[in-house]
Design a protein around this motif. Structure first.
Motif, short mmCIF file in Angstrom:
data_model
loop_
_atom_site.label_atom_id
_atom_site.label_comp_id
_atom_site.label_asym_id
_atom_site.label_seq_id
_atom_site.Cartn_x
_atom_site.Cartn_y
_atom_site.Cartn_z
N MET A 1 0.82 -1.20 0.00
CA MET A 1 0.00 0.00 0.00
C MET A 1 0.86 1.26 0.00
O MET A 1 0.63 2.15 -0.77
CB MET A 1 -0.92 -0.04 1.21
N TYR A 2 1.86 1.28 0.86
CA TYR A 2 2.75 2.43 0.96
C TYR A 2 4.12 2.15 0.35
O TYR A 2 5.05 2.93 0.51
CB TYR A 2 2.93 2.83 2.43
N LEU A 3 4.23 1.05 -0.35
CA LEU A 3 5.52 0.57 -0.83
C LEU A 3 6.29 1.59 -1.66
O LEU A 3 7.46 1.86 -1.39
CB LEU A 3 5.32 -0.73 -1.62
N GLU A 4 5.64 2.18 -2.65
CA GLU A 4 6.33 3.11 -3.54
C GLU A 4 6.77 4.38 -2.81
O GLU A 4 7.87 4.89 -3.03
CB GLU A 4 5.47 3.46 -4.76
N GLU A 5 5.92 4.88 -1.91
CA GLU A 5 6.29 6.07 -1.14
C GLU A 5 7.49 5.78 -0.25
O GLU A 5 8.41 6.60 -0.15
CB GLU A 5 5.11 6.53 -0.28
N ILE A 54 3.05 9.98 11.51
CA ILE A 54 2.94 8.92 12.51
C ILE A 54 3.99 9.15 13.58
O ILE A 54 4.94 9.90 13.38
CB ILE A 54 3.13 7.52 11.89
N ALA A 55 3.81 8.49 14.71
CA ALA A 55 4.80 8.52 15.78
C ALA A 55 5.32 7.10 15.95
O ALA A 55 4.54 6.15 16.08
CB ALA A 55 4.17 9.00 17.08
N VAL A 76 4.46 0.54 8.49
CA VAL A 76 3.88 1.88 8.30
C VAL A 76 2.36 1.77 8.13
O VAL A 76 1.61 2.55 8.72
CB VAL A 76 4.53 2.61 7.10
N ALA A 77 1.90 0.79 7.37
CA ALA A 77 0.46 0.60 7.18
C ALA A 77 -0.21 0.33 8.52
O ALA A 77 -1.30 0.86 8.79
CB ALA A 77 0.20 -0.55 6.21
N ASP A 78 0.43 -0.46 9.36
CA ASP A 78 -0.11 -0.76 10.68
C ASP A 78 -0.17 0.50 11.55
O ASP A 78 -1.15 0.72 12.26
CB ASP A 78 0.73 -1.84 11.35
N LYS A 79 0.86 1.33 11.48
CA LYS A 79 0.89 2.57 12.26
C LYS A 79 -0.16 3.55 11.77
O LYS A 79 -0.66 4.36 12.55
CB LYS A 79 2.28 3.22 12.20
N ARG A 80 -0.49 3.50 10.50
CA ARG A 80 -1.47 4.42 9.91
C ARG A 80 -2.90 3.93 10.10
O ARG A 80 -3.84 4.70 9.90
CB ARG A 80 -1.21 4.60 8.42
N ALA A 81 -3.07 2.68 10.49
CA ALA A 81 -4.40 2.12 10.63
C ALA A 81 -5.14 2.83 11.77
O ALA A 81 -4.55 3.15 12.79
CB ALA A 81 -4.31 0.63 10.92
N PRO A 82 -6.44 3.08 11.57
CA PRO A 82 -7.21 3.80 12.60
C PRO A 82 -7.39 2.96 13.87
O PRO A 82 -7.29 1.81 13.89
CB PRO A 82 -8.56 4.06 11.94
#
Length: 82
Positions: A1-5, A54-55, A76-82
């Motif tokens: 999901m965030y791979l390219e970034e 994120i923190a 990162v996807a896990d940290k961004r999850a609501p």
């Protein structure tokens, strides 16, 4: 999901240039990229925190987080999850 970034951030922080373009989800990071030393990890964490708003706590960080580009993206996807 965030791979390219994350690949772009990693390439910029580590100054990988063209080599960064060849990274994929299964690309080994920690131990495989000489540029990814302890100071670079700190810079990378700061860049990820800023870019993704994120923190990342010290307790969140482990070698498995930085094992591959895919594991870092999943983190990162896990940290961004609501």
């Amino acid at each position: 999901m965030y791979l390219e970034e994350i690949k772009t951030i990693l390439t910029d922080v580590l100054s990988l240039g063209e080599n960064g373009r060849h990274l994929h989800a299964d690309s080994a990071l920690l131990g495989a990229l000489p540029e990814l030393d302890s100071m670079a990890v700190i810079s990378l964490i700061a860049a990820l925190e800023e870019h993704f708003d994120i923190a990342i706590d010290d307790d969140d960080i482990s070698a498995s987080t930085f094992a591959t580009l895919g594991s870092l993206a999943a983190f990162v996807a896990d940290k961004r999850a609501p």
